[in-house]
Design a protein around this motif. Structure first.
Motif, PDB file in Angstrom:
ATOM      1  N   LEU A   1       0.836  -1.209   0.000  1.00  0.00           N
ATOM      2  CA  LEU A   1       0.000   0.000   0.000  1.00  0.00           C
ATOM      3  C   LEU A   1       0.874   1.263   0.000  1.00  0.00           C
ATOM      4  O   LEU A   1       0.511   2.281  -0.600  1.00  0.00           O
ATOM      5  CB  LEU A   1      -0.957   0.004   1.195  1.00  0.00           C
ATOM      6  CG  LEU A   1      -2.064   1.062   1.174  1.00  0.00           C
ATOM      7  CD1 LEU A   1      -2.946   0.921  -0.071  1.00  0.00           C
ATOM      8  CD2 LEU A   1      -2.914   1.004   2.427  1.00  0.00           C
ATOM      9  N   ALA A   2       2.039   1.169   0.646  1.00  0.00           N
ATOM     10  CA  ALA A   2       2.973   2.306   0.629  1.00  0.00           C
ATOM     11  C   ALA A   2       3.470   2.572  -0.796  1.00  0.00           C
ATOM     12  O   ALA A   2       3.640   3.733  -1.193  1.00  0.00           O
ATOM     13  CB  ALA A   2       4.149   2.051   1.566  1.00  0.00           C
TER      14      ALA A   2
ATOM     15  N   GLY B   1       0.856   4.406  -2.461  1.00  0.00           N
ATOM     16  CA  GLY B   1       0.899   5.794  -2.006  1.00  0.00           C
ATOM     17  C   GLY B   1       2.021   6.578  -2.668  1.00  0.00           C
ATOM     18  O   GLY B   1       1.876   7.768  -2.970  1.00  0.00           O
TER      19      GLY B   1
ATOM     20  N   VAL C   1      -2.015  13.569  -0.345  1.00  0.00           N
ATOM     21  CA  VAL C   1      -2.749  12.297  -0.249  1.00  0.00           C
ATOM     22  C   VAL C   1      -3.519  12.264   1.072  1.00  0.00           C
ATOM     23  O   VAL C   1      -2.928  12.302   2.146  1.00  0.00           O
ATOM     24  CB  VAL C   1      -1.795  11.094  -0.357  1.00  0.00           C
ATOM     25  CG1 VAL C   1      -2.583   9.785  -0.317  1.00  0.00           C
ATOM     26  CG2 VAL C   1      -0.961  11.183  -1.635  1.00  0.00           C
ATOM     27  N   ARG C   2      -4.830  12.256   0.978  1.00  0.00           N
ATOM     28  CA  ARG C   2      -5.673  12.310   2.176  1.00  0.00           C
ATOM     29  C   ARG C   2      -6.183  10.939   2.598  1.00  0.00           C
ATOM     30  O   ARG C   2      -6.536  10.731   3.744  1.00  0.00           O
ATOM     31  CB  ARG C   2      -6.882  13.224   1.931  1.00  0.00           C
ATOM     32  CG  ARG C   2      -6.531  14.683   1.891  1.00  0.00           C
ATOM     33  CD  ARG C   2      -6.166  15.201   3.285  1.00  0.00           C
ATOM     34  NE  ARG C   2      -5.726  16.570   3.213  1.00  0.00           N
ATOM     35  CZ  ARG C   2      -4.469  16.921   2.994  1.00  0.00           C
ATOM     36  NH1 ARG C   2      -3.530  16.001   2.845  1.00  0.00           N
ATOM     37  NH2 ARG C   2      -4.115  18.190   2.920  1.00  0.00           N
ATOM     38  N   GLU C   3      -6.273  10.035   1.650  1.00  0.00           N
ATOM     39  CA  GLU C   3      -6.819   8.731   1.999  1.00  0.00           C
ATOM     40  C   GLU C   3      -6.195   7.656   1.128  1.00  0.00           C
ATOM     41  O   GLU C   3      -5.962   7.881  -0.069  1.00  0.00           O
ATOM     42  CB  GLU C   3      -8.341   8.752   1.788  1.00  0.00           C
ATOM     43  CG  GLU C   3      -9.015   7.489   2.256  1.00  0.00           C
ATOM     44  CD  GLU C   3     -10.539   7.558   2.118  1.00  0.00           C
ATOM     45  OE1 GLU C   3     -11.115   8.656   2.270  1.00  0.00           O
ATOM     46  OE2 GLU C   3     -11.128   6.500   1.851  1.00  0.00           O
ATOM     47  N   LEU C   4      -5.914   6.522   1.754  1.00  0.00           N
ATOM     48  CA  LEU C   4      -5.469   5.323   1.031  1.00  0.00           C
ATOM     49  C   LEU C   4      -6.201   4.155   1.661  1.00  0.00           C
ATOM     50  O   LEU C   4      -6.267   4.053   2.894  1.00  0.00           O
ATOM     51  CB  LEU C   4      -3.962   5.116   1.194  1.00  0.00           C
ATOM     52  CG  LEU C   4      -3.034   5.918   0.284  1.00  0.00           C
ATOM     53  CD1 LEU C   4      -1.598   5.772   0.764  1.00  0.00           C
ATOM     54  CD2 LEU C   4      -3.149   5.464  -1.175  1.00  0.00           C
ATOM     55  N   ALA C   5      -6.741   3.291   0.823  1.00  0.00           N
ATOM     56  CA  ALA C   5      -7.461   2.145   1.369  1.00  0.00           C
ATOM     57  C   ALA C   5      -7.348   0.975   0.417  1.00  0.00           C
ATOM     58  O   ALA C   5      -7.263   1.155  -0.808  1.00  0.00           O
ATOM     59  CB  ALA C   5      -8.933   2.496   1.574  1.00  0.00           C
ATOM     60  N   ALA C   6      -7.315  -0.222   0.973  1.00  0.00           N
ATOM     61  CA  ALA C   6      -7.271  -1.428   0.146  1.00  0.00           C
ATOM     62  C   ALA C   6      -7.573  -2.653   0.980  1.00  0.00           C
ATOM     63  O   ALA C   6      -7.400  -2.649   2.207  1.00  0.00           O
ATOM     64  CB  ALA C   6      -5.899  -1.593  -0.497  1.00  0.00           C
TER      65      ALA C   6
ATOM     66  N   ARG D   1      -7.967   2.376  -3.424  1.00  0.00           N
ATOM     67  CA  ARG D   1      -8.260   3.730  -3.899  1.00  0.00           C
ATOM     68  C   ARG D   1      -7.513   4.757  -3.063  1.00  0.00           C
ATOM     69  O   ARG D   1      -7.085   4.496  -1.938  1.00  0.00           O
ATOM     70  CB  ARG D   1      -9.763   4.024  -3.864  1.00  0.00           C
ATOM     71  CG  ARG D   1     -10.313   4.100  -2.484  1.00  0.00           C
ATOM     72  CD  ARG D   1     -11.779   4.492  -2.449  1.00  0.00           C
ATOM     73  NE  ARG D   1     -12.134   4.836  -1.093  1.00  0.00           N
ATOM     74  CZ  ARG D   1     -12.351   3.948  -0.128  1.00  0.00           C
ATOM     75  NH1 ARG D   1     -12.275   2.660  -0.382  1.00  0.00           N
ATOM     76  NH2 ARG D   1     -12.638   4.347   1.085  1.00  0.00           N
TER      77      ARG D   1
END
Lengths: 138, 150
Positions: free
Chosen positions: A58-59, A62, A75-80, A129
């Protein structure tokens, strides 16, 4: 490149991942789970061998997003969901993770990017996303 | 594994304060191969409008992971990290973490359920500065394979 439009394609970016990277990441993140270091422990856990931390993958996503918008702070949000392990063979070649994105919405100062993250041609993240703050069109 | 429904709703105490240092930010950034100068160079960070070097977007996991480790180590939970699978993660940030922040994480167990021979624990962790400024909400689902360690 801070102007994102809905429908825009981003990337792909390709990153090499080696076991040395996982050792560094374990130290930097504090996640010392041995399945990211030892083939034996990984196999006992039912994996084919040492796997990357899900958060390492995930990094990398990002990192790709940060590059596309040329601002890691946006970058405000990262999700998976971590749907498939990234197996990292021993040796200098390691493996490769590919990150591509599609802008699905861009309004109100924010853009949503759907991410496709794969290794050896197979998706490794599900429903991945990112949401980024976009300057200027708010 | 004695993980059960009574764990749901548990609110942990905040983790001990973590001082975010320039070296810590640089190490994390280098470990993921990030090269943007705002992670490494205070002047570049200030030129970009930040108070100090800014951490990569997944850095809050460092603090969230500390809170998850407290949960797993709880005698009532007794999960060994090697038997825990990270099923999903969401990081929703108010602002990036930067050097100089002193952060704590408060983890809440949202739900516990059993599925396909595993215990599935949904958690939500609020990461804030010690002054009380919210920084990030980290939501994670952890899976523990029942019977793999006892």
């Amino acid at each position: 490149m801070n102007q994102l439009r809905a429908g825009q394609s981003l990337g792909p970016e390709t990153y090499r991942v080696t076991r040395e990277d996982l050792v560094r990441y374990a130290a930097a993140s504090g996640d010392s789970n041995p399945i990211h270091v030892s083939d034996q422990v990984a196999r006992q856990a039912g994996l084919p061998g040492v796997v990357a931390h899900g958060m390492y993958t995930l990094a990398l996503a990002g990192r790709a997003v940060s590059g596309w918008v040329d601002d890691p702070a946006a970058v405000r949000e990262l999700a998976a969901r971590f749907t498939r392990p990234v197996v990292v063979p021993d040796g200098r070649e390691g493996t490769h993770v590919e990150v591509a994105g599609t802008v699905t919405a861009a309004e109100g100062g924010r853009a949503t990017i759907e991410l496709s993250v794969s290794c050896d041609g197979a998706r490794v993240l599900g429903r991945a996303r990112a949401v980024v703050a976009v300057a200027g069109d708010g | 594994m004695p993980l059960d429904a009574e764990l749901a709703g548990r609110q942990q105490a905040p983790t001990p304060p973590l001082q975010v240092t320039r070296a810590g930010v640089a190490d994390f950034a280098a470990a993921i191969g990030a090269t943007d100068r705002v992670h490494f160079d205070v002047r570049a960070a200030r030129d970009a409008g930040h108070r100090d070097v800014v951490a990569p977007p997944t850095y809050p996991i460092v603090v969230a992971f500390a809170a998850m480790s407290v949960l797993l180590a709880d005698p009532q939970v007794g999960a060994e990290l090697r038997h825990v699978l990270h099923a999903d993660q969401r990081l929703a940030s108010v602002r990036p973490v930067r050097a100089g922040d002193v952060l704590t994480a408060r983890l809440r167990v949202e739900s516990v359920r059993h599925a396909a021979g595993a215990t599935v624990v949904a958690t939500s962790t609020e990461i804030a500065t010690v002054e009380g400024e919210p920084v990030c909400t980290a939501s994670a689902t952890l899976m523990h394979r029942s019977g793999s360690d006892r």
